[in-house]
Every structure is written in C-alpha cells, then in structure tokens.
Design a protein around this motif. Sequence first.
Motif, PDB file in Angstrom:
ATOM      1  N   LYS A 143       2.239  -2.424  -1.732  1.00  0.00           N
ATOM      2  CA  LYS A 143       0.904  -3.457  -2.342  1.00  0.00           C
ATOM      3  C   LYS A 143       1.111  -4.877  -2.352  1.00  0.00           C
ATOM      4  CE  LYS A 143      -3.318  -3.909  -4.831  1.00  0.00           C
ATOM      5  NZ  LYS A 143      -3.317  -5.460  -5.039  1.00  0.00           N
ATOM      6  N   GLN A 144       2.128  -5.088  -2.815  1.00  0.00           N
ATOM      7  CA  GLN A 144       2.863  -6.718  -2.854  1.00  0.00           C
ATOM      8  C   GLN A 144       3.135  -7.236  -1.364  1.00  0.00           C
ATOM      9  OE1 GLN A 144       6.473  -7.899  -5.010  1.00  0.00           O
ATOM     10  NE2 GLN A 144       5.194  -9.616  -5.763  1.00  0.00           N
ATOM     11  N   LEU A 145       3.668  -6.348  -0.814  1.00  0.00           N
ATOM     12  CA  LEU A 145       4.064  -6.905   0.674  1.00  0.00           C
ATOM     13  C   LEU A 145       2.480  -7.047   1.577  1.00  0.00           C
ATOM     14  CD1 LEU A 145       6.099  -7.791   2.781  1.00  0.00           C
ATOM     15  CD2 LEU A 145       6.440  -5.165   3.203  1.00  0.00           C
ATOM     16  N   CYS A 146       1.659  -5.990   1.524  1.00  0.00           N
ATOM     17  CA  CYS A 146       0.420  -6.076   2.107  1.00  0.00           C
ATOM     18  C   CYS A 146      -0.269  -7.188   1.712  1.00  0.00           C
ATOM     19  CB  CYS A 146      -0.431  -4.875   1.891  1.00  0.00           C
ATOM     20  SG  CYS A 146       0.371  -3.593   2.643  1.00  0.00           S
ATOM     21  N   MET A 196      -1.531 -10.509   3.997  1.00  0.00           N
ATOM     22  CA  MET A 196      -3.054 -10.855   3.888  1.00  0.00           C
ATOM     23  C   MET A 196      -3.476 -12.074   3.603  1.00  0.00           C
ATOM     24  SD  MET A 196      -5.309  -7.479   3.045  1.00  0.00           S
ATOM     25  CE  MET A 196      -4.395  -6.663   1.789  1.00  0.00           C
ATOM     26  N   ILE A 197      -2.814 -12.818   2.242  1.00  0.00           N
ATOM     27  CA  ILE A 197      -2.994 -14.025   1.810  1.00  0.00           C
ATOM     28  C   ILE A 197      -2.375 -15.037   2.791  1.00  0.00           C
ATOM     29  CG2 ILE A 197      -2.627 -15.418  -0.145  1.00  0.00           C
ATOM     30  CD1 ILE A 197      -3.300 -12.856  -1.941  1.00  0.00           C
ATOM     31  N   TYR A 198      -1.095 -14.973   2.930  1.00  0.00           N
ATOM     32  CA  TYR A 198      -0.726 -16.039   3.652  1.00  0.00           C
ATOM     33  C   TYR A 198      -0.663 -16.210   5.348  1.00  0.00           C
ATOM     34  CZ  TYR A 198       1.688 -17.746  -0.659  1.00  0.00           C
ATOM     35  OH  TYR A 198       1.977 -18.246  -2.000  1.00  0.00           O
ATOM     36  N   GLN A 199      -0.642 -14.954   5.738  1.00  0.00           N
ATOM     37  CA  GLN A 199      -0.782 -15.195   7.237  1.00  0.00           C
ATOM     38  C   GLN A 199      -2.255 -15.165   7.860  1.00  0.00           C
ATOM     39  OE1 GLN A 199       1.622 -11.681   8.829  1.00  0.00           O
ATOM     40  NE2 GLN A 199       3.545 -12.541   7.573  1.00  0.00           N
ATOM     41  N   HIS A 200      -3.054 -14.328   7.207  1.00  0.00           N
ATOM     42  CA  HIS A 200      -4.382 -14.396   7.670  1.00  0.00           C
ATOM     43  C   HIS A 200      -5.447 -14.827   6.744  1.00  0.00           C
ATOM     44  CE1 HIS A 200      -2.784 -11.186  10.139  1.00  0.00           C
ATOM     45  NE2 HIS A 200      -2.192 -10.718   9.535  1.00  0.00           N
ATOM     46  N   ILE A 234      -8.235  -6.934   9.471  1.00  0.00           N
ATOM     47  CA  ILE A 234      -6.874  -7.443   8.918  1.00  0.00           C
ATOM     48  C   ILE A 234      -6.378  -6.342   7.837  1.00  0.00           C
ATOM     49  CG2 ILE A 234      -6.107  -9.153   7.450  1.00  0.00           C
ATOM     50  CD1 ILE A 234      -6.586 -10.017  10.435  1.00  0.00           C
ATOM     51  N   VAL A 235      -7.443  -5.927   7.018  1.00  0.00           N
ATOM     52  CA  VAL A 235      -6.671  -4.747   5.870  1.00  0.00           C
ATOM     53  C   VAL A 235      -6.100  -3.665   6.673  1.00  0.00           C
ATOM     54  CG1 VAL A 235      -7.449  -3.134   4.246  1.00  0.00           C
ATOM     55  CG2 VAL A 235      -8.471  -5.629   4.230  1.00  0.00           C
ATOM     56  N   ALA A 236      -6.819  -3.186   7.714  1.00  0.00           N
ATOM     57  CA  ALA A 236      -6.471  -1.944   8.568  1.00  0.00           C
ATOM     58  C   ALA A 236      -5.121  -2.526   9.137  1.00  0.00           C
ATOM     59  CB  ALA A 236      -7.346  -1.460   9.426  1.00  0.00           C
ATOM     60  N   GLN A 237      -4.906  -3.554   9.892  1.00  0.00           N
ATOM     61  CA  GLN A 237      -3.849  -3.945  10.392  1.00  0.00           C
ATOM     62  C   GLN A 237      -2.708  -4.142   9.783  1.00  0.00           C
ATOM     63  OE1 GLN A 237      -4.546  -7.548  12.990  1.00  0.00           O
ATOM     64  NE2 GLN A 237      -2.622  -8.278  12.439  1.00  0.00           N
ATOM     65  N   VAL A 238      -3.058  -4.749   8.634  1.00  0.00           N
ATOM     66  CA  VAL A 238      -1.758  -5.169   7.796  1.00  0.00           C
ATOM     67  C   VAL A 238      -1.040  -3.959   7.099  1.00  0.00           C
ATOM     68  CG1 VAL A 238      -1.121  -6.334   5.642  1.00  0.00           C
ATOM     69  CG2 VAL A 238      -2.439  -7.466   7.183  1.00  0.00           C
ATOM     70  N   THR A 239      -2.100  -3.087   6.791  1.00  0.00           N
ATOM     71  CA  THR A 239      -1.457  -1.859   5.867  1.00  0.00           C
ATOM     72  C   THR A 239      -0.614  -1.060   6.950  1.00  0.00           C
ATOM     73  OG1 THR A 239      -3.779  -0.992   6.343  1.00  0.00           O
ATOM     74  CG2 THR A 239      -3.081  -1.691   4.151  1.00  0.00           C
TER      75      THR A 239
END
Length: 436
Positions: free
Chosen positions: A368-371, A375-379, A413-418
């Motif tokens: 979760k931390q990596l996701c 999400m926060i920094y890249q997107h 973004i959530v779907a892509q990142v996870t």
Amino acid sequence: MSVPFGHKFKETYFTYLDKAVVPINHGSYGTTPTAVLDEQKYICEQHEHYPDKYEYFEAASKYIEQVKLLGDYLGLDYHNLALVSNATSGINTILRSFPFDFSKDKILFHSTSYGACANTVKFLHDYYGLQYDVVDLVFPMEDDNEILSKFEKKLSSTRYKMCMFDMISSMPSGQLPYEELIKLCHRYDTLTLIDGAHAAGQVDLSFINELKPDFLVSNLHKWLFVPKSCAFLYVDPKYHEIIQTLPVSWNYTQKYENKRDLLLNKFAKTGTISYSPFLTIGKAIEFRKEVCGGEDRIRKYQMDLQQQAIPVIIKIFGPGAKLLQNKRSNLNPPGMFNIKLPVLNYNQKYEILLKKMILDGSFFASFKQLCDHKMIYQHKVYAPFSLHNGDLWVRFSVQIFNEIDDYVIGAKIVAQVTSKVLDLELAKLSINDSKL
C-alpha cells in the motif's frame, strides 16, 4: 452562490489547493476554503502582535465565543461542548479521564473501529489492565439489524462499562446505525463513547439532544471546512466534573462556582497552543451558509455526484467491481463511498499475492505504501484503499468542488498503479524463487 459547485467553485474559493492535484481524498484530512485560511492567518498575526495580552485576557473568551457559534449551528447546548485537536485526541481525553475500575471494567468496540482509537483501549489494557472485547463486523452486512444483533449479543451479558463505536467507519467507510446503538447501550446500562470523526458536515447531529449519548467526538476539519486540526467533544452534563483536559493542565485544581460553565472553562485554557483553528469555526460556518447555501444544498450536490461517479468507476475497474452497500442502501454518507477493485480476485496470477496480504499485514502495508507514493508523487491523485474481507476496497470522497472527471482520472490511476505494483511484487517473488 453565483459560482456553481464544481471545478469553477474550487478555482474561486479553494485557491490554496495545488491546481495539478485531483482531490478525491478529503475524507482523510479535509480541505479548507481560502477565506477561512486567510482568517486563520489573521488570527495568528493577532496572537503574535501582543502574546501576553492575547493569552491572559483574550484567548479564553474568543474560544468560548466560537464554541457558542458551533453549538448554535449544530443545534446543541454549547455548555456541553469542548474543542480538541482531532477526534483521536477526543477519544483519548475520555478514555484517559474516565475513572475505570481496572480490576473489573470492560469496554466493547468493533473490529472496524479507527485503529488509533482501538489502540488507545489496548494501551489502557496493556498498562492498567482495562479489559476489552471486540464485535466482529464484516462489510457489507445485510442491513442494520445484523449489526445491532452482533452488538446486542455482547451487550446483553451486561459485562461492559462502556461501548465505543463509530458513526461512520473510516476504512472501508460505512455508516453504522448509531442512533439504535445508543438506545441499545442505554437498555443494557452501558456508557456510550461515539467516534463521529466523519460526522460534522455530513450528518445532522441534533439527535444528541434526544438520545443523550454520554460522549461523542467529531472532527471539524474533515467536512466542515475548519482548518487542520480541530474537533469538538460532547460530554453529557453529568460527566463535566470527571472529564479532564489532555494534557491535564492548570484548570484541574481550579474551583468554579458556576458548574454550568465547568466544561467550557476547563478546556478554554490548556497551555500555550495555537488557537487559530478553533477560532475560525465561525468563519467556516459563515462560508457554508452564505457561499455554499447551507447544509442541504451541500449534501445534495455530494449525493448527486456520488450517484453519477459510482457506475463510472465500476466500469473503469472492470468485471467484479461493485459498490460496498447493504440491502437498505443506507451504508454511504454523502461524502464517501467504496468500490471494490477486483484486480486481485479476477486475475489468477495475483492469487499468491492476495494470500500473502491476508496472512501478512506488513506485506500489505508495504504494498500500500508503494502504491500511495506513486499515486501522490507521480500522478497527484490519491484514493486510499483497504484490504477488508479478502477484497481491496477503494474509498472515494465527494466534495462540492469535485466533478465527474475527477473520478474518471482517479479510478484510472488507482487501477493502473495497483496493477503495476502488483507486477513488481510478483517479479520479486519470481526472482526469490529462482534463487532457491
């Protein structure tokens, strides 16, 4: 009210928000209008202009004035309200003040309680011997009766001194039948400690006057537009004398002739603090009334947008995605809802990762931390998710500056990142296996 809700409203009244951010997680920390933040800055300047005068002669009266405004807005007697920094502090204030008999008293809370509040109970158990028990809640349940039945099964034993429960759970979010739970606790002579962290600004709190819970806390920075951080604590009058400030301060030994103002006076001065979040409550209320058009108009926009966003997100998440809801369709408050992200369940290659997440909490936390970081920094778009009952549930927040496009972007973004992070974790497992 000339500026319509949505992105134009955000551009006009929330100018401190990063324009590149897609804000769909204000359920965690709240968002504050420019006018209210400017008021906070002014209050800070007044405090620093002449600290001695402010601390000795002005701060307490200004605090009480804001509590009066809050009480009037919420329809509650302000004498029973105190301001604290956040809901967790409020829960700690009650639990650390209440005169438990640690040799026998037992507290009841539920498995979906906010972790920090549950930890406070566990701390009292570990350090002082307070006993506790847990009601296991697994969303979605059929309806409110299933929840009430689980609580009553425990409460009917009459073994509990206090019951701590949410109005709206955090992760995954969901409304509990809090009014019926209060009545249930009264029936079995159990004190009520209500975590209403998400309540103020989402639900009507006037039920307090009729049902008279013993203690209730609610954040004001999450949904009421007060700056971070600020919450209120409701204390039934019969407990004003025993509840103390956190930290215990000068007012502990102070004698007050007017018992009706006891709670007010205790909490008006707890040491050197910044009063600025507390003293902007009136400005936040004014914004909600005059600029937003009042609570009903705010909540209608939230509910309407929520209903538009749900099918859009489900379509983006793909087969197996669904709304977290019960048969009565009363689980979701105006500002929050959860959608199942089916990537773990509908892709066989991730089965080993799902099992590992369920068995190893630290592995899920690392995933979760990596996701979250991506999400926060890249997107610059973030929606929190939790692993509940073997499924990933993504919590989306809805505010008056959101539009449907925010949820299209957020869901993608959530779907892509996870998916990307899951593939990374799968690759790590393959490398480790090849070394064996």
